[in-house]
Scaffold this motif. Structure first.
Motif, PDB file in Angstrom:
ATOM      1  N   ARG A 236       0.840  -1.190   0.000  1.00 38.35           N
ATOM      2  CA  ARG A 236       0.000   0.000   0.000  1.00 38.35           C
ATOM      3  C   ARG A 236       0.878   1.245   0.000  1.00 38.35           C
ATOM      4  O   ARG A 236       2.014   1.224   0.479  1.00 38.35           O
ATOM      5  N   ARG A 237       0.359   2.350  -0.517  1.00 39.40           N
ATOM      6  CA  ARG A 237       1.120   3.603  -0.559  1.00 39.40           C
ATOM      7  C   ARG A 237       0.698   4.564   0.544  1.00 39.40           C
ATOM      8  O   ARG A 237       1.524   5.282   1.110  1.00 39.40           O
ATOM      9  N   LEU A 238      -0.581   4.582   0.870  1.00 41.26           N
ATOM     10  CA  LEU A 238      -1.121   5.563   1.809  1.00 41.26           C
ATOM     11  C   LEU A 238      -1.193   4.989   3.216  1.00 41.26           C
ATOM     12  O   LEU A 238      -1.384   3.787   3.400  1.00 41.26           O
ATOM     13  N   PRO A 239      -1.051   5.827   4.232  1.00 40.37           N
ATOM     14  CA  PRO A 239      -1.141   5.351   5.624  1.00 40.37           C
ATOM     15  C   PRO A 239      -2.583   5.022   5.978  1.00 40.37           C
ATOM     16  O   PRO A 239      -3.522   5.548   5.374  1.00 40.37           O
ATOM     17  N   PRO A 240      -2.789   4.156   6.957  1.00 42.75           N
ATOM     18  CA  PRO A 240      -4.157   3.853   7.390  1.00 42.75           C
ATOM     19  C   PRO A 240      -4.803   5.064   8.052  1.00 42.75           C
ATOM     20  O   PRO A 240      -4.132   5.853   8.702  1.00 42.75           O
ATOM     21  N   VAL A 241      -6.102   5.211   7.838  1.00 40.59           N
ATOM     22  CA  VAL A 241      -6.861   6.305   8.444  1.00 40.59           C
ATOM     23  C   VAL A 241      -8.116   5.707   9.054  1.00 40.59           C
ATOM     24  O   VAL A 241      -8.841   4.965   8.400  1.00 40.59           O
ATOM     25  N   ASN A 242      -8.369   6.028  10.312  1.00 39.15           N
ATOM     26  CA  ASN A 242      -9.533   5.477  11.004  1.00 39.15           C
ATOM     27  C   ASN A 242     -10.737   6.386  10.796  1.00 39.15           C
ATOM     28  O   ASN A 242     -10.910   7.385  11.478  1.00 39.15           O
ATOM     29  N   ILE A 243     -11.563   6.020   9.811  1.00 42.75           N
ATOM     30  CA  ILE A 243     -12.844   6.702   9.629  1.00 42.75           C
ATOM     31  C   ILE A 243     -13.834   6.053  10.582  1.00 42.75           C
ATOM     32  O   ILE A 243     -14.019   4.836  10.569  1.00 42.75           O
ATOM     33  N   HIS A 244     -14.471   6.860  11.427  1.00 48.73           N
ATOM     34  CA  HIS A 244     -15.329   6.312  12.471  1.00 48.73           C
ATOM     35  C   HIS A 244     -16.480   5.506  11.883  1.00 48.73           C
ATOM     36  O   HIS A 244     -17.005   5.803  10.826  1.00 48.73           O
ATOM     37  N   GLY A 245     -16.867   4.491  12.606  1.00 48.38           N
ATOM     38  CA  GLY A 245     -17.939   3.608  12.179  1.00 48.38           C
ATOM     39  C   GLY A 245     -17.466   2.170  12.172  1.00 48.38           C
ATOM     40  O   GLY A 245     -16.278   1.890  12.265  1.00 48.38           O
ATOM     41  N   GLY A 246     -18.384   1.264  12.032  1.00 48.35           N
ATOM     42  CA  GLY A 246     -18.041  -0.153  12.031  1.00 48.35           C
ATOM     43  C   GLY A 246     -17.800  -0.682  10.636  1.00 48.35           C
ATOM     44  O   GLY A 246     -17.376   0.032   9.736  1.00 48.35           O
ATOM     45  N   LEU A 247     -18.099  -1.982  10.468  1.00 47.82           N
ATOM     46  CA  LEU A 247     -17.893  -2.613   9.172  1.00 47.82           C
ATOM     47  C   LEU A 247     -18.802  -2.025   8.107  1.00 47.82           C
ATOM     48  O   LEU A 247     -18.424  -1.903   6.946  1.00 47.82           O
ATOM     49  N   PHE A 248     -20.009  -1.661   8.509  1.00 47.32           N
ATOM     50  CA  PHE A 248     -21.009  -1.201   7.556  1.00 47.32           C
ATOM     51  C   PHE A 248     -21.264   0.292   7.765  1.00 47.32           C
ATOM     52  O   PHE A 248     -21.736   0.701   8.823  1.00 47.32           O
ATOM     53  N   ASN A 249     -20.916   1.099   6.780  1.00 45.61           N
ATOM     54  CA  ASN A 249     -21.052   2.543   6.889  1.00 45.61           C
ATOM     55  C   ASN A 249     -22.381   2.977   6.278  1.00 45.61           C
ATOM     56  O   ASN A 249     -22.510   3.131   5.059  1.00 45.61           O
ATOM     57  N   LEU A 250     -23.369   3.162   7.121  1.00 44.75           N
ATOM     58  CA  LEU A 250     -24.700   3.514   6.625  1.00 44.75           C
ATOM     59  C   LEU A 250     -24.721   4.878   5.935  1.00 44.75           C
ATOM     60  O   LEU A 250     -25.580   5.137   5.095  1.00 44.75           O
ATOM     61  N   LYS A 251     -23.766   5.754   6.280  1.00 44.59           N
ATOM     62  CA  LYS A 251     -23.731   7.076   5.647  1.00 44.59           C
ATOM     63  C   LYS A 251     -23.500   6.982   4.140  1.00 44.59           C
ATOM     64  O   LYS A 251     -23.935   7.855   3.385  1.00 44.59           O
ATOM     65  N   ALA A 252     -22.816   5.922   3.709  1.00 43.88           N
ATOM     66  CA  ALA A 252     -22.576   5.760   2.270  1.00 43.88           C
ATOM     67  C   ALA A 252     -23.885   5.609   1.511  1.00 43.88           C
ATOM     68  O   ALA A 252     -23.980   5.976   0.328  1.00 43.88           O
ATOM     69  N   PHE A 253     -24.929   5.107   2.194  1.00 42.13           N
ATOM     70  CA  PHE A 253     -26.201   4.879   1.522  1.00 42.13           C
ATOM     71  C   PHE A 253     -27.076   6.134   1.491  1.00 42.13           C
ATOM     72  O   PHE A 253     -28.217   6.076   1.038  1.00 42.13           O
ATOM     73  N   ARG A 254     -26.517   7.243   1.978  1.00 42.12           N
ATOM     74  CA  ARG A 254     -27.196   8.520   1.739  1.00 42.12           C
ATOM     75  C   ARG A 254     -26.993   8.969   0.295  1.00 42.12           C
ATOM     76  O   ARG A 254     -27.701   9.853  -0.192  1.00 42.12           O
ATOM     77  N   ASN A 255     -26.007   8.357  -0.354  1.00 43.13           N
ATOM     78  CA  ASN A 255     -25.742   8.628  -1.770  1.00 43.13           C
ATOM     79  C   ASN A 255     -26.646   7.712  -2.591  1.00 43.13           C
ATOM     80  O   ASN A 255     -26.430   6.504  -2.663  1.00 43.13           O
ATOM     81  N   ALA A 256     -27.675   8.296  -3.213  1.00 44.06           N
ATOM     82  CA  ALA A 256     -28.647   7.485  -3.953  1.00 44.06           C
ATOM     83  C   ALA A 256     -27.983   6.703  -5.078  1.00 44.06           C
ATOM     84  O   ALA A 256     -28.377   5.564  -5.371  1.00 44.06           O
ATOM     85  N   ALA A 257     -26.964   7.295  -5.702  1.00 44.57           N
ATOM     86  CA  ALA A 257     -26.275   6.613  -6.797  1.00 44.57           C
ATOM     87  C   ALA A 257     -25.587   5.344  -6.300  1.00 44.57           C
ATOM     88  O   ALA A 257     -25.602   4.308  -6.978  1.00 44.57           O
ATOM     89  N   TYR A 258     -24.998   5.416  -5.099  1.00 45.74           N
ATOM     90  CA  TYR A 258     -24.331   4.239  -4.541  1.00 45.74           C
ATOM     91  C   TYR A 258     -25.345   3.148  -4.203  1.00 45.74           C
ATOM     92  O   TYR A 258     -25.072   1.957  -4.401  1.00 45.74           O
ATOM     93  N   VAL A 259     -26.516   3.539  -3.714  1.00 47.97           N
ATOM     94  CA  VAL A 259     -27.570   2.563  -3.409  1.00 47.97           C
ATOM     95  C   VAL A 259     -27.996   1.840  -4.683  1.00 47.97           C
ATOM     96  O   VAL A 259     -28.070   0.599  -4.721  1.00 47.97           O
ATOM     97  N   ILE A 260     -28.278   2.606  -5.742  1.00 48.85           N
ATOM     98  CA  ILE A 260     -28.697   2.012  -7.014  1.00 48.85           C
ATOM     99  C   ILE A 260     -27.588   1.136  -7.583  1.00 48.85           C
ATOM    100  O   ILE A 260     -27.830   0.042  -8.103  1.00 48.85           O
ATOM    101  N   PHE A 261     -26.352   1.606  -7.466  1.00 54.34           N
ATOM    102  CA  PHE A 261     -25.206   0.856  -7.965  1.00 54.34           C
ATOM    103  C   PHE A 261     -25.072  -0.481  -7.236  1.00 54.34           C
ATOM    104  O   PHE A 261     -24.790  -1.520  -7.854  1.00 54.34           O
ATOM    105  N   SER A 262     -25.292  -0.496  -5.935  1.00 57.81           N
ATOM    106  CA  SER A 262     -25.200  -1.726  -5.155  1.00 57.81           C
ATOM    107  C   SER A 262     -26.298  -2.719  -5.540  1.00 57.81           C
ATOM    108  O   SER A 262     -26.050  -3.927  -5.660  1.00 57.81           O
ATOM    109  N   ILE A 263     -27.509  -2.221  -5.750  1.00 60.51           N
ATOM    110  CA  ILE A 263     -28.604  -3.098  -6.188  1.00 60.51           C
ATOM    111  C   ILE A 263     -28.288  -3.682  -7.566  1.00 60.51           C
ATOM    112  O   ILE A 263     -28.519  -4.874  -7.819  1.00 60.51           O
TER     113      ILE A 263
END
Length: 438
Positions: A236-263
């Protein structure tokens, strides 16, 4: 506190202040510190080199990973046909397909955990441990004789460990490439096509010569060489960064495009693996010799080599989602055409076009997922997509097999793939104007 003092205080992170006070965090303290201190990205989180020896060696490493994982998984159609005729002849084709479906799906499911682990910096050790189990699984498959043994070793064990490696390997390319990300990802994805061509052809030649057991042992030695090299080169090139949250980031599903893309991902994988699973069986049914039927899988996967490279070049020019819509729609059309093939030539033509077009989706889904958010959370975002898509991969072939038994065709798979293409088009419309690069 004055505004000036406050700004100075906020600009001086706690993680830098503590060492100056004589305290150094131990390994056991890391989890506690991460809960209270939000690490800000280092200045070099952007500005990927888009080339250089180290970057291209990472592409080679990911190429070898995909050769060893997707390459083996995409060979399942050969094993399906062989098990039906030989080792598991008293087991129904639909039940046998569960071995391959579990393997397909588990290449994706673990990404939910491994994507998060990658973001936090846990990368090399999980990849090495999983590589060891994959190699061991190849050797153990040679000793299997019953359905439950094949399911446990070739389905669950090999599938899970492939999944532990694949997700982080796909994400690490984005550390090294930005403007040429599509090209780099497609060059790496060619490894899956090469593996999917080499392993079926090798199985067809070796099983009659040295038997099933020694064929699997040869595969084990091949995996030992490819995964051993990959583990040395992956970085890897970049250092690890701790973005708060667990395994499943529900905030990502506020992006409607990402929801449709996942379906769309779930539906695409529900249909895409059907043809790769059953095309060898259907070849025998229309009169193609069993010896040549093995090569149908190799032809489809060989054609996907050119599809993956072409989709990567197109993705850098017109956008990953635009390219995926075109290639996924082509796959759907070829799935509709497949049952109408009545001879060897027609089946080869359909398998070639299908292999070419299906490679586009697999080559670019990680590129599209990475682009839908910040790089610091890319591992978790790709992991969530892959884990959701895994539900389609595990259910698709058995469902299609059952429907084919009842109705005599695979039209359902073609319709599902075309619906997925429509959802991809909707997702790219939500992200950008209709004719923009996306």
């Amino acid at each position: 506190m004055s505004e000036e003092s406050q700004s100075k205080f906020e600009a001086y992170p706690v993680s830098e202040a503590l060492p100056r006070l004589g305290w150094k965090p131990e390994a056991d303290d890391r989890g506690t510190l991460d809960q209270h201190v939000s690490e800000k990205p280092a200045p070099h989180l952007s500005g990927a080199p888009d080339g250089g020896l180290a970057a291209w060696l990472v592409v080679v490493a990911v190429n070898l990973v995909l050769f060893s994982t997707f390459g083996v998984a995409n060979t399942w159609g050969v094993f399906q046909a062989y098990y039906e005729e030989n080792l598991l002849r008293h087991t129904s084709p639909s039940n046998i397909a569960w071995i391959g479906s579990a393997q397909y799906a588990l290449v994706y499911f673990p990404a939910l955990a491994t994507g998060r682990m990658f973001d936090l910096g846990y990368f090399k050790i999980p990849c090495f441990a999983a590589s060891c189990v994959i190699i061991a699984s190849a050797f153990l498959t040679a000793e299997c004789t019953q359905f439950w043994q094949f399911f446990l070793v070739q389905g669950l064990s090999l599938g899970i460990c492939c999944g532990i490696i694949v997700g982080p390997a796909l994400v690490v390319i984005s550390h090294w490439f930005d403007g040429k990300r599509g090209l780099a990802m497609s060059l790496a994805a060619i490894g899956a096509s090469i593996g999917s061509t080499v392993f079926p052809a090798a199985a067809q030649k070796l099983i009659p010569l040295i038997g099933f057991k020694w064929t699997m042992r040869v595969f084990g030695f091949i995996l030992l060489a490819t995964l051993g090299t990959a583990n040395i080169l992956l970085k890897r090139r970049l250092p690890p960064v701790n973005i708060h949250g667990g395994l499943f980031n529900l905030k990502a599903f506020r992006n409607a495009a990402y929801v449709i893309f996942s379906i769309a991902g779930i539906l695409a994988f529900l249909g895409l693996y059907t043809e790769l699973t059953y095309i060898s069986v259907s070849a025998v049914e229309i009169g193609v010799s069993e010896n040549f039927a093995f090569y149908i899988i190799a032809i489809a996967n060989g054609a996907s080599t050119f599809g993956r490279l072409s989709s990567g070049l197109m993705g850098d020019k017109i956008g990953a989602l635009n390219t995926m819509v075109i290639f996924t729609a082509m796959s759907g059309i070829m799935t509709f055409a497949w049952p109408f093939a009545t001879n060897e030539s027609q089946l080869i033509a359909i398998a070639t076009i299908y292999g070419f077009s299906s490679g586009g989706f697999v080559a670019l889904f990680a590129v599209a997922a990475v682009a839908m958010g910040d790089m610091e959370d890319a591992g978790r975002r790709v992991g969530m997509f892959m884990s959701l898509a895994g539900f389609g991969a595990i259910a698709g072939p058995p469902i299609s097999g059952a429907i084919c038994t009842a109705s005599g065709g695979f039209a359902d798979a073609g319709g599902i793939i075309m619906f997925a293409a429509g959802l991809l088009l909707l997702a790219r419309y939500l992200l950008a104007p209709l004719w923009g690069k996306c």
